[in-house]
Every structure is written in C-alpha cells, then in structure tokens.
Design an enzyme around this catalytic site. Structure first.
Site, PDB file in Angstrom:
ATOM      1  N   ASP A   1     -13.293 -10.100   8.600  1.00  0.00           N
ATOM      2  CA  ASP A   1     -12.577  -8.880   8.978  1.00  0.00           C
ATOM      3  C   ASP A   1     -13.273  -8.204  10.163  1.00  0.00           C
ATOM      4  O   ASP A   1     -12.623  -7.806  11.140  1.00  0.00           O
ATOM      5  CB  ASP A   1     -12.512  -7.936   7.769  1.00  0.00           C
ATOM      6  CG  ASP A   1     -11.835  -6.623   8.108  1.00  0.00           C
ATOM      7  OD1 ASP A   1     -10.592  -6.594   8.147  1.00  0.00           O
ATOM      8  OD2 ASP A   1     -12.546  -5.628   8.367  1.00  0.00           O
TER       9      ASP A   1
ATOM     10  N   TYR B   1       4.911   0.283   1.995  1.00  0.00           N
ATOM     11  CA  TYR B   1       4.833   1.661   1.486  1.00  0.00           C
ATOM     12  C   TYR B   1       3.674   1.711   0.497  1.00  0.00           C
ATOM     13  O   TYR B   1       3.793   2.247  -0.595  1.00  0.00           O
ATOM     14  CB  TYR B   1       6.167   2.003   0.807  1.00  0.00           C
ATOM     15  CG  TYR B   1       6.507   3.473   0.698  1.00  0.00           C
ATOM     16  CD1 TYR B   1       5.797   4.444   1.397  1.00  0.00           C
ATOM     17  CD2 TYR B   1       7.579   3.897  -0.109  1.00  0.00           C
ATOM     18  CE1 TYR B   1       6.138   5.787   1.288  1.00  0.00           C
ATOM     19  CE2 TYR B   1       7.930   5.237  -0.219  1.00  0.00           C
ATOM     20  CZ  TYR B   1       7.200   6.173   0.476  1.00  0.00           C
ATOM     21  OH  TYR B   1       7.539   7.504   0.377  1.00  0.00           O
TER      22      TYR B   1
ATOM     23  N   LYS C   1     -11.907  -7.530  14.143  1.00  0.00           N
ATOM     24  CA  LYS C   1     -11.938  -6.232  14.825  1.00  0.00           C
ATOM     25  C   LYS C   1     -12.806  -6.297  16.084  1.00  0.00           C
ATOM     26  O   LYS C   1     -12.453  -5.741  17.132  1.00  0.00           O
ATOM     27  CB  LYS C   1     -12.458  -5.160  13.875  1.00  0.00           C
ATOM     28  CG  LYS C   1     -11.502  -4.884  12.703  1.00  0.00           C
ATOM     29  CD  LYS C   1     -12.182  -4.031  11.643  1.00  0.00           C
ATOM     30  CE  LYS C   1     -11.248  -3.669  10.494  1.00  0.00           C
ATOM     31  NZ  LYS C   1     -12.008  -3.115   9.352  1.00  0.00           N
TER      32      LYS C   1
END
Ligand SMILES: NC(=O)c1ccc[n+]([C@@H]2O[C@H](COP(=O)([O-])OP(=O)(O)OC[C@H]3O[C@@H](n4cnc5c(N)ncnc54)[C@H](OP(=O)(O)O)[C@@H]3O)[C@@H](O)[C@H]2O)c1
Ligand SMILES: NC(=O)c1ccc[n+]([C@@H]2O[C@H](COP(=O)([O-])OP(=O)(O)OC[C@H]3O[C@@H](n4cnc5c(N)ncnc54)[C@H](OP(=O)(O)O)[C@@H]3O)[C@@H](O)[C@H]2O)c1
Lengths: 407, 407
Positions: free
Chosen positions: A194, A9, A198
């Site tokens: 990163d 969250y 991807k």
C-alpha cells in the site's frame, strides 16, 4: 447545482454524504446533489440517508444524469471499469483509490486528457492531508528532489503500539484489527505494498515521469520485534515504515522499509493513524505536511475538496506524468548511512572483539543474551552489505539483521 | 504563452525571474514572458537579466500588453493603486503583499469579482508554504475551528538566537539585521503587526467573514529577556511568537503574543526563519504545515505557483470572505490555561509562602535573586489576571510579568 454519482457507500462514501449535507445547509451555493449510489449489498444500507437513490445495478447509475462520478469502492475491479466508462463518457471522476491510480494511472489520465475532463485523486495518498494539490499546483515551479513519507496508517498504528506497550507484532496487529485500523487480510499494508503504491503516485507527480509501484523495493514490518524496539529506544529512536524516493539526474532511488527515526526528526511524533509527508524542492526547500491519513471524515474531506474543485472552481490541471515513459528505479543509494545491526551469536565476547576491529565509529548496544547490536555510521549500503557478508562467515555468528536509521 | 508585468525586482522579483527561466528551459509549455518590470532605481539593476524591459515609469508598464500583473513591491503605496488599476482593467493579479491584502482585501476582491478576474496571494502568508490554496480549496468541506501559526520569520529568528546563544534581545535583533533577516526598522515584525496581518488573512479565509488585523490583540517580543528563556528551558520549553485564532459560534478569539512552547509541541522544532501553521478542521482534524516562511526562492515558488494557476490551470476560486461583514474579535478566551509568572520582590521568603497559599497546582522556579517564577495551571485568563492584581498589591512585590504556556 452539481450532480454526482457515488460508487460505494462504506466508510468514505458515508462521510462524503455527511459533508455534502452539512455544507449545503451552511451555504446554498455548495449545492451538490447525489443522483445515484452504487453498493454491493443494498439491504445493509436500509437505514441510511439518501436511501431512495441506492442501487446494486450499475446500469441504473449510468442511466441517470450527473456531472461527476465519485468512486469510493476501492480495489481494481469493478472500480476500474466504472471509472474508465465515466471518463470515456466525458465525465469528471473523483477517486480515493490508490490501487487504481498506481496500476492504471497511465491509461486513465490519457482518456481524461483526450476527453478534456479531470480525474482527481487527493484522497488516494495520505487521506485528509492536502498533498496531491500542493505537489501538482502550488509547487509547480520546483524540481522536487525527494519525498519522504509515513503514508500507511495501519503499519504506523501497529508500530506505535509496539513502541508504547512493548508488545510483539502479532498482538499489535490484532489490536489494530479489533479497532478497525487493519483489515482482516492485512497483507497489502503490513508487507508495504500500500505504501509503495502511494509512494509511486507521489513520485510520478513529483519527478514528472512514471514511477511504477512494482519497481519500488519493498520491505514490510512483519519481522520487526520487541527487541528491535528495545534497541531503538536505547538509541533515542522509534521505528516507522518509511517511504522514500529521491531523484538524481535521470535516476530515481525508491524504497519502502522500516527504519529507525531519530527523536529530532519531524517524523518522530507522527504516531498511530497519523500520516506525514516531507517534500524537498529546489526552490522551496523542505516542506512538512502532517495530519490524518485515514478515517471517515478526514478522507471525505479530501474527496469533497476535489468535487468542489471540479464543480465550482473549474480547476483543470492536466496530469501528464503517468506516461509510458517510465523512470528506472534503483534500490541502493550511494549516500553514507547509519544502521542498526543485530547479530545472533554463540560467542558474544569474541564477537565484540571482532566488531571493534571491523567497525570504526560504531556504538555497541548490549541488551540481550546471545546477541549484540551495533549502531554504525558512515558506510554506503553497498559497503555495509559487503561487511555483513564477511561477518556472517564467522563460525559463532548465527544471524544478522539490519535496520536503517534516518535522522 | 502568457505575458506578465512585474512590479518590483528586489528579493522576490529576482527569484521569480529565475524560476520563470528555469522552468521554461525545462518545459516549453511553461512559457511565461515578462513584458515589463517596474523598479524605483533603474540604475541598481543594470547587470540583471531582462534589463531591456526594466523601467521606472508605471505608465510604460500599463501601456504594454500582458495578461497578469505580479506585484512584489511591498507596502501599501504605490502597490495599492497599481493592483487596483490592473484589476479594474480586467487583469489577473498575483501579489506577495500581506499589508495590502490585510488592509484593502475587501475592496480589491470585490473589484476582482466584478471584473471576473482573480487576485492571488499565496506568498503573502508563510512564504513558500502552500497554505492559502489548501485552506481555500482542499479544505472547503471543513468548518475551520482554529489556526495556530509561527508566521513571522524575523521574530522566530531572534527568539531562536536568544534561546540558542543565551543573548539578550538587542544583540539577537542586531544579528538578524546583519544577516538580512530583519529590516533596519523592524517594528512591524517585532511588535507583532506583521504576524497580525497574516493571521487576519488566514482567519478571514478560514472563518469566511472578515477578521480585521487591527482588531487582533498584539503583543510583541521586545520585552522578552534572557531570564524568560532561562525559565523556559527549565520548564522544557522554547519561546515563540504565536499567532492564534479560534472560532466559537459567532465569536472569534484572536491574539498574537510570545508564548512558552512545550517540547512535545509540533512548534518546538520550528526554528529560525522556518514558519509553521496548524489548522484544525471539523472533518479533517489537525493539519500541520511547516517550511520556509521567507527567502528569495521559497517566496518566488509561491508566486510562481499562483501565476501557473492563472496562466495554465484556469483555476478561478472566488474569494468572498473579505466582506463588509466583519467578525467581532475577542481577546480573552475562557479556556483554562498554563502560564509562567515572574514576580520581582524584595522579600523572596515571604512571597514564596504567600504564593503557596494562593496558587494550587503551581510549580515554583527559583533561578535568580530578587525574583521568583511560577508555572501555574488550570485558571482562565480572567481568573489569573484577578489573582495577579491582588498579588501586585503586596508591599514586597515590585513587578509581575506573565507569559502564556502552550502545550
Ligand atoms: N477508509 C479510509 O480511511 C480510507 C482512507 C483513504 C483512502 N480510502 C480509499 O477509499 C476507498 C473506499 O474505502 P472505504 O474505507 O470507504 O471502503 P468500504 O468501507 O469497504 O466501502 C466500500 C463500499 O463499496 C461498495 N462496494 C464494494 N464492492 C462493490 C461492488 N463490486 N459493486 C458496488 N459496490 C461495491 C460496498 O458496498 P456494501 O456496503 O453494500 O458492501 C461499500 O459501500 C478505497 O479505495 C480506499 O482505499 C479509504
Ligand atoms: N523577501 C521575502 O522573503 C518575502 C517573503 C514573503 C513575502 N514577501 C513580500 O514580497 C514583497 C516584496 O518583497 P521583497 O523582499 O522582494 O522586497 P525588496 O527586496 O525590497 O524589493 C522591492 C522592489 O520593489 C521596488 N520598488 C520599491 N518601491 C517602489 C516604487 N515606489 N515604485 C516602483 N518600484 C518600487 C524596488 O525597486 P529598486 O530595487 O529599484 O529599489 C525593488 O525592486 C513584499 O510585499 C514582501 O512583504 C517577501
């Protein structure tokens, strides 16, 4: 009505809850109910929406009744075990987690297939830009030939700052951290990992066999300095971290590295946290996608789209490409390329004479003391590397640095 | 294995058959069989693939057994009656026909819904660019705020030629016709109706209520001349036919018209037959799509993607937005705008004095005899129109022409 369990969250999870509520108010058919929210520190979330379903206990989450698991924790552990558990229970999963897909895609998609459920991951690459769906659905008639992307927002922000403000890497990184565009430990971004994860995901989908991220040659942006930018500007270029892969017969060429981008390129105006991907297909030709690669609502927009696809459209594209059958990845293409070469020297005059002999069709850039730069064209990577080795042997040459130029 | 009936075997139909065969050879799971092909002149197709299933008789087509009807005839009649008949029989339909969707979308989507089948139309807007699917699926969490597009290849080709070669409209049109980019009767393209139909389709999907194409204010490119381009270049702009719609509360503003496009715009490098669409969503922000808007294989790529979606992914997004409930369309936005104003005059000196009095923040462009041009900024359309009316009343002013500038 569809019920979801939300793991995490933070930035994305909070954006997602906002979109779920906004859309339910507008259209009662889009009724998605959040049955449970897993967090690490419950007390941080006291004042947030849906407070009554927040828990730190994953068993409580799995004891509830829901249709789709949404994983926006990030990282490998414990995300991996929760996603796997949900799939094994025959539940659909939506994730924004590129680390997880790049590392464990093979195993997870296999479980999903065995259980007849879907694992969706639009937000894992290029944030809010629809790219996984176009690639796996819209372009299914195409052999994808190549992928080019600016797919790491942190490095693009840093490089944009260095270009615009003329600052050095360290200062630009600090600003990125202060403004929340870079993490306290920025290594995965600035070293290119990163982007490699991807690129591996996109390449696997595009080339229909697994491209493993560790096989991709990676060069980060940490050694780019303000002088590189001075030369780039002189050559009408910017510097961007480019992720590039290309299929030729049964070979794949794939790299992540900083390159000079020409002012005529579609990438030239991709600045700050904006991402862009250019796909080239045998039928469709070149397609450009550009938009927000990160951020609370752009990323939540992609996660929400995946949830709606599962909840209401019953879209069940099966992902087969994360297979055992890995593609072997090469790092050196045989294309003729352009490059910027910077040479540190104690004898500029002598060096310039020598360079004029050794390189034809080269443009000399003389901007700083004790170094000379050269824009060369028409050599393959291999040919160029060979020439640079012999250059380095000259007594008055101290250091040679090369940056690829892409037009 | 899935069976289709193909209506039309022209540019797109031929490309589609090529893609079906290529993909079946690569992957036996992609087994799509063409059971019948309807054409108008059978003899034209004697040497083509699948010759044995070609017919001029639509009853023969409907007597065969197939799952999906693919309509690539174009125009309203007879395409409309065939598509309707197939839907009423409970068959899925894929079409590339923007005229049909823009005109009869309401009725056709209703039949599809009643029968529980899908009517897919990715190729109807922007050819090979995936835009319908991202808009209706990926972006479902967003309120779309605006759509901007260069979505007519013919006019973009003509305007690109005029810009590059300095030729007049008639010559550029002729070249477009000679090279197959414009039809013998180019009216629907050059007068802006084709773009308006496509804008209506995108706007209807984006704003979730029907925007009818005839309500969109349309201005074509036929009155653009080489002097407009001379001014545009001077202002660092190109001229493009821009389709634009914007939602504000319950109002929609929508126009198709030639505009000046600034060199910093993403549209500046959209040339020739390339199309581009920029969507702006409340969650995702601005997304740019760019690629081939027409052509045999790019268009077939979109049609093929739709077929695979129905045949193998069972994707059944229901399109509800082509409803009875039409949005009212306005033509004048209240934004402050920039414009280029050309004024034909018998008294340049007097006019320039007068213009300096009447317009602040305006840049004067003095390139030709007997006219003056002005780049003005900061007025709404209404305010500007009022000023132009009083200008026209001056005795030495013969004609006033205005072109919007978009940055
Ligand atoms: N942020 C972006 O712009 C963006 C863009 C694209 C993709 N993504 C991906 O989206 C995912 C989430 O990113 P984010 O930016 O939202 O991360 P974030 O803000 O750091 O939020 C992570 C959430 O996960 C919870 N969490 C962390 N470890 C946990 C554990 N062991 N058990 C249970 N809960 C745990 C945290 O709980 P507490 O709040 O209680 O600490 C927090 O609520 C990542 O995979 C990221 O790569 C993010
Ligand atoms: N071409 C593009 O780049 C492009 C791009 C986007 C969308 N589209 C759309 O795709 C559709 C097809 O375009 P196209 O360029 O392929 O058209 P086209 O080349 O003119 O082909 C039309 C085909 O339909 C057949 N046909 C025409 N009238 C017929 C009738 N009354 N009964 C049966 N068959 C008939 C023709 O038969 P004969 O060959 O026997 O005359 C021909 O095979 C149109 O809706 C168009 O707007 C095209």
């Amino acid at each position: 009505m569809k019920r979801i369990a939300l793991l995490g969250y933070g930035v994305v999870g909070t954006g997602l809850v906002e979109l779920i509520e906004k859309n339910r108010e507008k259209d009662e058919k889009l009724n998605i109910r959040v049955e449970a929210i897993l967090v690490k520190h419950k007390e941080k979330h006291n004042n947030k929406k849906l407070n009554q379903v927040i828990t730190e206990d994953c068993e409580e989450v799995f004891s509830k009744d829901w249709d789709i698991l949404v994983e926006v924790i990030g990282g490998i552990n414990p995300a991996y075990s929760y996603v796997k558990r949900a799939l094994e229970l025959g539940k659909h999963v939506v994730t924004a987690n590129k680390d997880l897909i790049a590392e464990y895609g093979e195993e997870l998609f296999q479980i999903a297939k065995d259980k007849g459920v879907a694992l969706k991951f639009e937000a894992s690459v290029a944030g809010g830009i629809p790219i996984i769906k176009p690639l796996t659905e819209s372009l299914s008639g195409n052999d994808i030939k190549s992928i080019k992307g600016i797919i790491n927002g942190t490095t693009n922000f840093i490089l944009s700052k260095m270009y615009e403000d003329g600052v050095e890497y360290g200062e630009a990184l600090k600003e990125a951290q202060d403004r929340g565009f870079a993490e306290a430990n920025p290594d995965a971004d600035v070293l290119g990992y990163d982007a490699a994860r991807k690129l591996a995901i996109l390449s696997t989908l595009a080339f229909k066999k697994r491209v493993f991220w560790k096989d991709i040659k990676v060069e980060g942006i940490t050694s780019i300095d303000s002088k590189d930018f001075a030369y780039a500007k002189k050559a009408n270029c910017k510097i961007k971290l480019l992720s590039y892969s290309k299929k030729e017969e049964n070979r794949v060429f794939a790299t992540v590295k900083p390159v000079l981008i020409d002012s005529e390129s579609d990438f030239y105006r991709v600045n700050n946290e904006i991402n862009s991907v250019i796909l080239s297909g045998d039928a469709v030709g070149e397609l450009v996608f550009k938009g927000s690669g990160a951020g609370m609502l752009p990323t939540a927009s992609a996660v929400y789209g995946d949830i709606v696809d599962l909840a209401f459209n019953k879209n069940n594209v099966v992902i087969n490409s994360f297979s055992e059958d890995k593609l072997s990845v090469e790092h050196r293409s045989e294309e003729k390329i352009q490059s910027l070469i910077r040479i540190d020297t104690d004898n500029k005059k002598e060096l310039i004479l020598e360079l004029n002999n050794r390189f034809t069709a080269a443009e000399l850039l003389d901007l700083f003391d004790n170094e000379v730069a050269l824009l060369v064209d028409g050599y393959t990577e291999m040919e160029l590397e060979e020439r640079l080795i012999t250059l380095k042997q000259l007594s008055y040459v101290n250091r040679v640095k090369r940056i690829l130029k892409v037009s």
